[in-house]
Each structure stands twice: as C-alpha cells, then as structure tokens.
Design a protein around this motif. Structure first.
Motif, PDB file in Angstrom:
ATOM      1  N   LYS A  33       0.729  -1.240   0.000  1.00 27.73           N
ATOM      2  CA  LYS A  33       0.005   0.015   0.012  1.00 27.73           C
ATOM      3  C   LYS A  33       0.818   1.094  -0.003  1.00 27.73           C
ATOM      4  CE  LYS A  33      -3.918  -1.884   2.482  1.00 27.73           C
ATOM      5  NZ  LYS A  33      -4.792  -1.837   3.688  1.00 27.73           N
ATOM      6  N   ILE A  34       1.890   1.205   0.776  1.00 24.67           N
ATOM      7  CA  ILE A  34       2.849   2.393   0.956  1.00 24.67           C
ATOM      8  C   ILE A  34       3.472   2.642  -0.332  1.00 24.67           C
ATOM      9  CG2 ILE A  34       4.915   3.039   1.844  1.00 24.67           C
ATOM     10  CD1 ILE A  34       2.335   3.261   3.851  1.00 24.67           C
ATOM     11  N   PHE A  35       3.919   1.514  -1.013  1.00 23.48           N
ATOM     12  CA  PHE A  35       4.824   1.739  -2.287  1.00 23.48           C
ATOM     13  C   PHE A  35       3.742   2.261  -3.376  1.00 23.48           C
ATOM     14  CE2 PHE A  35       8.175  -1.740  -1.367  1.00 23.48           C
ATOM     15  CZ  PHE A  35       8.890  -0.718  -0.810  1.00 23.48           C
ATOM     16  N   ALA A  36       2.394   1.759  -3.528  1.00 26.58           N
ATOM     17  CA  ALA A  36       1.460   2.314  -4.419  1.00 26.58           C
ATOM     18  C   ALA A  36       1.098   3.476  -4.178  1.00 26.58           C
ATOM     19  CB  ALA A  36       0.219   1.257  -4.062  1.00 26.58           C
ATOM     20  N   ILE A  37       1.229   4.054  -2.950  1.00 25.84           N
ATOM     21  CA  ILE A  37       1.028   5.520  -2.702  1.00 25.84           C
ATOM     22  C   ILE A  37       2.016   6.240  -3.087  1.00 25.84           C
ATOM     23  CG2 ILE A  37       0.954   7.354  -0.650  1.00 25.84           C
ATOM     24  CD1 ILE A  37      -0.732   5.269   0.780  1.00 25.84           C
ATOM     25  N   PHE A  38       3.348   5.856  -2.900  1.00 23.49           N
ATOM     26  CA  PHE A  38       4.501   6.402  -3.512  1.00 23.49           C
ATOM     27  C   PHE A  38       4.552   6.839  -4.832  1.00 23.49           C
ATOM     28  CE2 PHE A  38       7.168   5.480   0.564  1.00 23.49           C
ATOM     29  CZ  PHE A  38       6.674   6.661   1.253  1.00 23.49           C
ATOM     30  N   GLY A  42       4.126   9.996  -7.487  1.00 22.17           N
ATOM     31  CA  GLY A  42       5.396  10.612  -8.157  1.00 22.17           C
ATOM     32  C   GLY A  42       6.345  11.164  -7.238  1.00 22.17           C
ATOM     33  N   GLY A  43       6.733  12.093  -7.474  1.00 23.42           N
ATOM     34  CA  GLY A  43       7.772  12.910  -6.818  1.00 23.42           C
ATOM     35  C   GLY A  43       7.097  13.795  -5.901  1.00 23.42           C
ATOM     36  N   GLU A  44       5.698  14.296  -5.865  1.00 26.57           N
ATOM     37  CA  GLU A  44       5.146  15.545  -5.275  1.00 26.57           C
ATOM     38  C   GLU A  44       5.234  15.067  -3.687  1.00 26.57           C
ATOM     39  OE1 GLU A  44       4.311  18.147  -6.453  1.00 26.57           O
ATOM     40  OE2 GLU A  44       5.102  17.701  -8.502  1.00 26.57           O
TER      41      GLU A  44
END
Length: 104
Positions: A33-38, A42-44
């Motif tokens: 879930k955390i990786f999906a959020i990142f 993007g980089g924002e």
C-alpha cells in the motif's frame, strides 16, 4: 455465581464483541500500500503526505514497518538482513545530489 445466558425471544445471531475480533498481521500488504501511494504521487511530497494521511493505513500496528520502508527501503528481517533489494524510496540508497534529497 456463574453467568448463565438469559433466554431470548428470537434465534438471533450471536454478536461478536469488538475486542474479540482479531485481524491478521500482514506487513507485506502494508508495504505494498505504501509503495502504491509513492508510485501514485510520483515525486510530489505534498501529494504523498496527503495520501499517507489515510485512515485505512494502520500506523499504530505497522509503525515499525513504515520506518523500515523509509530507512532500509524494504522490510527488515530478524537479524537485520533485507531479503529483497532496497527500493528507490530508501533514504540511504538516494543519490547525494541536493535535488534528489529534497524528495525526502
């Protein structure tokens, strides 16, 4: 003095108390879930923070896993080893360029 169940008028289902409900501890799903959020943000940084402020993420249970993801880049196994290679979200795997470090 033993507790006896009182008779009821219906054959209603037995209710489970909330304190008796146990959920499975699944740090891999939390990591995903955390990786999906990142990936979604993007980089924002501001968008990442707003997405991380979600009530569905259980930081109280997975706080240690969250710190491991940010510092080591993945879940740390007992003994301090990381089975999978660190991701690009790892603080220590980042380049030393100032523009890159601003993300963190």
């Amino acid at each position: 003095m033993s507790k006896e169940q009182k008779p009821t008028l219906g054959s209603g289902a037995i209710k489970t108390r909330k304190r008796n409900i146990h959920t499975k501890n699944d740090p891999e799903a939390f990591r995903d879930k955390i990786f999906a959020i990142f990936d979604e943000a993007g980089g924002e940084v501001k968008q990442q923070l707003s997405l991380l402020d979600d009530d569905s993420l259980d930081y109280q249970r997975y706080g240690e896993v969250f710190a491991e993801i940010l510092l080591a880049g993945n879940i740390v196994m007992p003994g301090g080893s990381v089975n999978q290679p660190p991701t690009e979200y790892c603080v220590f795997a980042a380049e030393t360029d100032d523009d890159v470090l601003v993300r963190f």
